[in-house]
Design a protein around this motif. Structure first.
Motif, PDB file in Angstrom:
ATOM      1  N   MET A  83      10.485  -3.417  -2.885  1.00 52.55           N
ATOM      2  CA  MET A  83      10.079  -2.335  -1.982  1.00 52.55           C
ATOM      3  C   MET A  83      11.083  -1.192  -2.013  1.00 52.55           C
ATOM      4  SD  MET A  83       7.181  -3.252  -0.841  1.00 52.55           S
ATOM      5  CE  MET A  83       6.792  -2.124   0.475  1.00 52.55           C
ATOM      6  N   GLU A  84      12.316  -1.497  -2.438  1.00 52.79           N
ATOM      7  CA  GLU A  84      13.329  -0.440  -2.558  1.00 52.79           C
ATOM      8  C   GLU A  84      13.574  -0.058  -4.016  1.00 52.79           C
ATOM      9  OE1 GLU A  84      16.669  -0.358   0.456  1.00 52.79           O
ATOM     10  OE2 GLU A  84      16.130  -2.466   0.503  1.00 52.79           O
ATOM     11  N   LYS A  98       1.173  -1.994  -5.046  1.00 57.10           N
ATOM     12  CA  LYS A  98       1.395  -3.274  -4.364  1.00 57.10           C
ATOM     13  C   LYS A  98       2.297  -4.145  -5.235  1.00 57.10           C
ATOM     14  CE  LYS A  98      -2.861  -3.644  -1.649  1.00 57.10           C
ATOM     15  NZ  LYS A  98      -3.292  -2.242  -1.816  1.00 57.10           N
ATOM     16  N   TRP A  99       3.417  -4.565  -4.661  1.00 53.90           N
ATOM     17  CA  TRP A  99       4.327  -5.457  -5.374  1.00 53.90           C
ATOM     18  C   TRP A  99       3.942  -6.898  -5.047  1.00 53.90           C
ATOM     19  CZ3 TRP A  99       7.101  -3.337  -9.042  1.00 53.90           C
ATOM     20  CH2 TRP A  99       7.499  -2.007  -8.932  1.00 53.90           C
ATOM     21  N   SER A 100       4.023  -7.774  -6.045  1.00 60.82           N
ATOM     22  CA  SER A 100       3.588  -9.137  -5.763  1.00 60.82           C
ATOM     23  C   SER A 100       4.745 -10.068  -5.401  1.00 60.82           C
ATOM     24  CB  SER A 100       2.806  -9.698  -6.953  1.00 60.82           C
ATOM     25  OG  SER A 100       3.640  -9.781  -8.069  1.00 60.82           O
ATOM     26  N   GLU A 101       5.972  -9.687  -5.787  1.00 62.80           N
ATOM     27  CA  GLU A 101       7.104 -10.559  -5.481  1.00 62.80           C
ATOM     28  C   GLU A 101       8.206  -9.760  -4.792  1.00 62.80           C
ATOM     29  OE1 GLU A 101       8.198 -13.753  -8.601  1.00 62.80           O
ATOM     30  OE2 GLU A 101       7.430 -12.051  -9.720  1.00 62.80           O
ATOM     31  N   ARG A 102       9.050 -10.499  -4.098  1.00 67.08           N
ATOM     32  CA  ARG A 102      10.179  -9.852  -3.424  1.00 67.08           C
ATOM     33  C   ARG A 102      11.061  -9.140  -4.456  1.00 67.08           C
ATOM     34  NH1 ARG A 102      14.820 -13.148  -0.183  1.00 67.08           N
ATOM     35  NH2 ARG A 102      15.926 -11.320   0.597  1.00 67.08           N
ATOM     36  N   TYR A 103      11.347  -9.812  -5.552  1.00 67.08           N
ATOM     37  CA  TYR A 103      12.078  -9.204  -6.667  1.00 67.08           C
ATOM     38  C   TYR A 103      11.144  -9.231  -7.876  1.00 67.08           C
ATOM     39  CZ  TYR A 103      16.197  -9.934  -3.758  1.00 67.08           C
ATOM     40  OH  TYR A 103      17.101  -9.903  -2.728  1.00 67.08           O
ATOM     41  N   SER A 104      10.709  -8.071  -8.303  1.00 69.37           N
ATOM     42  CA  SER A 104       9.686  -8.033  -9.349  1.00 69.37           C
ATOM     43  C   SER A 104      10.224  -8.466 -10.696  1.00 69.37           C
ATOM     44  CB  SER A 104       9.169  -6.616  -9.520  1.00 69.37           C
ATOM     45  OG  SER A 104       8.734  -6.147  -8.312  1.00 69.37           O
ATOM     46  N   GLU A 105       9.332  -9.109 -11.413  1.00 65.67           N
ATOM     47  CA  GLU A 105       9.671  -9.510 -12.769  1.00 65.67           C
ATOM     48  C   GLU A 105       9.424  -8.335 -13.710  1.00 65.67           C
ATOM     49  OE1 GLU A 105       9.254 -13.614 -15.277  1.00 65.67           O
ATOM     50  OE2 GLU A 105       7.735 -13.200 -13.766  1.00 65.67           O
ATOM     51  N   GLN A 248       4.481  -6.504   3.486  1.00 69.29           N
ATOM     52  CA  GLN A 248       4.468  -5.279   2.680  1.00 69.29           C
ATOM     53  C   GLN A 248       3.818  -4.125   3.468  1.00 69.29           C
ATOM     54  OE1 GLN A 248       3.671  -3.946  -1.867  1.00 69.29           O
ATOM     55  NE2 GLN A 248       3.322  -6.029  -1.329  1.00 69.29           N
ATOM     56  N   GLU A 249       2.720  -4.421   4.138  1.00 73.37           N
ATOM     57  CA  GLU A 249       2.039  -3.374   4.917  1.00 73.37           C
ATOM     58  C   GLU A 249       2.917  -2.893   6.070  1.00 73.37           C
ATOM     59  OE1 GLU A 249      -0.514  -1.609   3.970  1.00 73.37           O
ATOM     60  OE2 GLU A 249      -0.436  -2.927   2.223  1.00 73.37           O
ATOM     61  N   ARG A 250       3.613  -3.845   6.698  1.00 76.43           N
ATOM     62  CA  ARG A 250       4.499  -3.471   7.813  1.00 76.43           C
ATOM     63  C   ARG A 250       5.608  -2.534   7.322  1.00 76.43           C
ATOM     64  NH1 ARG A 250       4.129  -8.658   9.928  1.00 76.43           N
ATOM     65  NH2 ARG A 250       6.165  -9.320   9.177  1.00 76.43           N
ATOM     66  N   ILE A 251       6.149  -2.865   6.134  1.00 75.65           N
ATOM     67  CA  ILE A 251       7.211  -1.998   5.572  1.00 75.65           C
ATOM     68  C   ILE A 251       6.633  -0.626   5.269  1.00 75.65           C
ATOM     69  CG2 ILE A 251       8.756  -1.654   3.589  1.00 75.65           C
ATOM     70  CD1 ILE A 251       9.078  -4.732   3.490  1.00 75.65           C
ATOM     71  N   LYS A 252       5.434  -0.622   4.702  1.00 78.36           N
ATOM     72  CA  LYS A 252       4.831   0.656   4.313  1.00 78.36           C
ATOM     73  C   LYS A 252       4.548   1.557   5.517  1.00 78.36           C
ATOM     74  CE  LYS A 252       2.835  -0.587  -0.121  1.00 78.36           C
ATOM     75  NZ  LYS A 252       1.606  -0.828  -0.896  1.00 78.36           N
ATOM     76  N   ALA A 253       4.265   0.916   6.641  1.00 81.34           N
ATOM     77  CA  ALA A 253       3.983   1.701   7.849  1.00 81.34           C
ATOM     78  C   ALA A 253       5.222   2.476   8.306  1.00 81.34           C
ATOM     79  CB  ALA A 253       3.484   0.780   8.955  1.00 81.34           C
ATOM     80  N   HIS A 254       6.399   1.972   7.908  1.00 84.34           N
ATOM     81  CA  HIS A 254       7.661   2.651   8.290  1.00 84.34           C
ATOM     82  C   HIS A 254       8.523   2.859   7.056  1.00 84.34           C
ATOM     83  CE1 HIS A 254       6.614   1.677  12.418  1.00 84.34           C
ATOM     84  NE2 HIS A 254       6.334   0.471  11.985  1.00 84.34           N
TER      85      HIS A 254
END
Ligand code: N01
Length: 555
Positions: A83-84, A98-105, A248-254
């Motif tokens: 997300m960052e 949309k990211w599928s993992e916390r740390y993307s591959e 993810q949606e919650r993060i996107k809202a802020h």
């Protein structure tokens, strides 16, 4: 943004002679050449286009993606949360992806970067499979003449090196390397087709971030894996997993809030920095903090206390915690000891690794750890490797031996500035820059995340965005004033280099043989290259711009 004043317009219209107008739109006039199509090059192209400039990327790879195009070894993933570790410049982009993992591959990051290239219609100005071989400044016209290995000859006002910090691989000169009869891979230049290690004996040299990500996966496939370790590394579990869509949606809202918070952190992302000293709290409180950070996972472990990277005694509390964890995870005490960094080592001095089952892998019966510090590698043989003490036989050899970091990708291009001096000559004793953006004697040449900027000590995407926006604004300023040339002054550069060193010396970073110092490449000058501290750096850049590009000579 305004265009150039009419009487100076000819200074901006630049001829392009191209012997191979390959897979990008042919253009006869360029304002800027951009070298590299990773995060940096893609955004730079988008940004300059948005300002009405004619810009073109030359990229050696057959696709966009930069470091992510090349580093496709098993397990390659980012160590800053997805997300960052993504662009923030366009809210529509960050909301829709949309990211599928916390740390993307790596494949997911490549999909993202390809999406960026398509979404902003960048491809028509990207020449792939085209390596820039030289860039020479023409004093008479204040333009850069750029040549490629496909015969392009381009002239442009600005040359922007978006070549990445970790793009030039480091292959140690092991005697006999060419004689090895099996397959040889470098993690930083991994093949594009899937590599199957099933049933094979594999040797891997190195235990840095790349190896630490690859080893657990290869160990599950290979018949046997030999890990040749020279220096044990500090690593914390990533605690990676699927990214809950609701989270993810919650993060996107802020999203803006998270981005703002990240950019206020020394490393450009939210490490949840605790402002206390590790030495001012009780042992029980410290242990609880480290335990909670270990469970949370990843690089925020280093945010446990404010002085971990400044005070050896404080650092040792974190280092000891990691060593205890290794001893708990690795069943064989001898192996655990061999995998543990020494008490003299500083956790985080070399980039802290973030793993998924690394130490656990050494409990497998098909994995052998070989200490090549006490008995160094003497030669690669046709069938494996020999140390002073033993020989090892394997079918495939993986070099996880890192990069000629920060300067390697710049110096492999023949860059000649005003008066014909090469960048290599100017940097014979190590890189010297003003703000990591510009070098005295190389007018109109910009580096994105160059040595002397926070770059590799930060969330790279955030640092890249800041540089791209600064460069675009600077070029816009020059155009609005009808100026064709900008060059750092010697005083400004000297002061900046002294400041970078002073800040580094106040920390524990210069204490170990890291690639930050160039210590991993024999003969490379030992200079601490990145600038420590994202917020003060941004403040300085903003101040320079607001004062009419203080420290630069404009003409
Ligand atoms: O390279 P490294 P890397 N004989 O230089 C060993 C980023 N990255 O590709 O420590 C024997 O860290 C060397 O040993 P030593 C990240 O910033 C990020 O792993 O010099 N061994 C070391 O163990 C990272 O820091 C991610 O004693 C030799 C290894 O090779 C940077 O890239 C993932 C040797 C090299 O480790 C570089 O990481 C991957 C020799 N002659 C990479 N020469 C993310 O998670 C070298 N070694 C985002």
């Amino acid at each position: 943004m305004e265009g150039p004043v009419p009487e100076l317009a000819h200074r901006w219209r630049l001829g392009v002679e191209s012997a191979a107008m390959t897979n990008a739109t042919a253009t006869s006039e360029l304002d800027a050449v951009i070298v590299g199509a990773g995060f940096a090059g893609l955004y730079m192209l988008h940004k300059l286009r948005g300002s009405g400039l004619r810009a073109r990327i030359f990229e050696a790879g057959s696709g966009v993606g930069g470091t992510w195009f090349w580093n496709r070894y098993p397990g390659a993933r980012c160590d800053v949360e997805s997300m960052e570790y993504s662009f923030k410049f366009d809210d529509a982009l960050q909301q829709e992806w949309k990211w599928s993992e916390r740390y993307s591959e790596q494949p997911e990051i490549m999909r993202y970067l390809n999406h960026v290239a398509d979404r902003y219609e960048l491809r028509r100005d990207i020449a792939l499979e085209t390596r820039v071989t030289s860039a020479h400044f023409d004093e008479g016209t204040s333009r850069w003449n750029v040549s490629t290995d496909r015969g392009d000859r381009v002239s442009a006002n600005f040359c922007i090196m978006a070549t990445g910090c970790l793009s030039s691989t480091n292959t140690p000169e092991f005697p006999g390397l060419d004689s090895f009869a099996g397959r040889v891979f470098h993690t930083g230049k991994w093949p594009h087709e899937p590599i199957d290690f099933t049933g094979r004996r594999v040797g891997i040299i190195g235990t840095g971030s790349s190896a630490i990500q690859a080893i657990p996966i290869i160990a599950k496939q290979a018949r046997h894996l030999f890990v040749f370790q020279r220096t044990p590394n500090f690593s914390v579990p990533a605690q990676n997993g699927p990214l809950d869509p609701e989270v993810q949606e919650r993060i996107k809202a802020h999203y803006g809030e998270l981005r703002r918070l990240g950019s206020q952190m020394p490393f450009g992302f939210d490490v949840q920095l605790n402002e206390k000293s590790a030495l001012e709290v009780s042992e029980a409180e410290r242990e609880a903090e480290y335990e909670q950070r270990w469970k949370h996972g990843g690089l925020p472990f280093l945010g446990s206390y404010a002085d971990l990277l400044y005070n050896k005694e404080a650092n040792e509390t974190a280092a000891a915690f990691i060593r205890r964890k290794i001893a708990e995870i690795v069943k064989d005490p001898k192996l655990a000891a061999l995998l543990s960094p020494e008490p003299t080592d500083v956790a985080g001095c070399k980039r802290l690794c973030s793993d998924s089952g690394y130490f656990e892998t050494f409990n497998r019966s098909n994995v052998t750890l070989v200490d090549v510090r006490s008995a160094p590698i003497e030669a690669i043989t046709p069938t494996g490797l020999s140390t002073g003490k033993e020989t090892f036989a394997f079918d495939d050899l993986i070099l996880a031996t890192g990069f000629d970091a920060m300067t390697g990708s710049l110096l492999r291009v023949d860059i000649r500035g005003a008066g014909g001096a090469t960048l290599g000559e100017r940097w014979a004793e190590g890189p010297r820059t003003y703000l990591g953006l510009s070098v005295v004697g190389f007018p109109n040449l910009f580096m994105i995340s160059g040595p002397g900027s926070p770059s590799v000590l930060t969330n790279m995407v955030v640092s890249i965005e800041q540089h791209v926006e600064w460069i675009a604004e600077c070029i816009g300023y020059l155009r609005s004033k009808g100026l064709a040339r900008i060059e750092a002054t010697l005083d400004a550069q000297n002061d900046w280099v002294a400041h970078v060193n002073e800040v580094a010396d106040s920390s524990l970073y210069p204490r170990c043989n890291s690639w930050y110092l160039g210590a991993n490449v024999p003969g490379k000058p030992r200079v601490f290259m990145p600038y420590l501290g994202f917020p003060p750096y941004v403040e300085k850049c903003n101040q320079v711009a607001s004062r009419g590009y203080e420290g630069f000579r404009l003409g």
